[in-house]
Design a protein around this motif. Structure first.
Motif, PDB file in Angstrom:
ATOM      1  N   LYS A  29     -28.539   0.380 -44.446  1.00 15.04           N
ATOM      2  CA  LYS A  29     -27.196  -0.083 -44.096  1.00 15.04           C
ATOM      3  C   LYS A  29     -26.449   0.891 -43.195  1.00 15.04           C
ATOM      4  CE  LYS A  29     -26.876  -2.773 -48.292  1.00 15.04           C
ATOM      5  NZ  LYS A  29     -26.102  -3.087 -49.473  1.00 15.04           N
ATOM      6  N   LYS A  30     -27.169   1.649 -42.405  1.00 17.66           N
ATOM      7  CA  LYS A  30     -26.581   2.596 -41.449  1.00 17.66           C
ATOM      8  C   LYS A  30     -27.211   2.376 -40.086  1.00 17.66           C
ATOM      9  CE  LYS A  30     -24.411   5.064 -44.617  1.00 17.66           C
ATOM     10  NZ  LYS A  30     -22.996   5.051 -44.767  1.00 17.66           N
ATOM     11  N   THR A  32     -28.910   4.156 -37.174  1.00 17.87           N
ATOM     12  CA  THR A  32     -29.604   5.426 -37.015  1.00 17.87           C
ATOM     13  C   THR A  32     -30.057   5.574 -35.572  1.00 17.87           C
ATOM     14  OG1 THR A  32     -30.372   5.319 -39.298  1.00 17.87           O
ATOM     15  CG2 THR A  32     -31.550   6.815 -37.826  1.00 17.87           C
TER      16      THR A  32
END
Length: 105
Positions: A29-30, A32
């Motif tokens: 959920k990031k 990158t």
């Protein structure tokens, strides 16, 4: 939480080793980013994680399973939440699932 990671991953083309013994965790959920100079293996790493090319040794783990297991049981590419963008401008189209993770409904 980490759904995608590599363990001691080595990748190359023929006898030319590009990435050696890399262990990396991609947070869930990031967004990158992978940053580095030309030729350091950024695209090679992403190609190996997405199975565009094979890796020489190590593991790529997605949701607790080797990506080799995922591929062998026939799961389609469309179910993956990994997006490979090239260096030429590309519009990013996220799946409904990815939009939910990024709160973009």
């Amino acid at each position: 939480m980490t759904r995608l990671y590599t363990d001691d991953l080595s990748i190359g083309y023929g006898d030319q080793l590009i990435v050696k013994n890399l262990s990396v965790k991609i947070p869930d959920k990031k967004i990158t980013t992978i940053i580095g100079p030309n030729g350091c293996g950024k695209s090679t790493l992403l190609k190996a994680i997405t199975r565009i090319i094979s890796y020489q040794s190590g593991k790529v783990i997605l949701d607790g399973e080797s990506i080799n297991v995922w591929w062998d049981i026939g799961l389609p590419w469309a179910n993956w939440d990994v997006i490979l963008l090239n260096q030429v401008g590309v519009e990013l189209l996220l799946s409904d699932k990815s939009n939910k993770y990024m709160n973009r409904e």
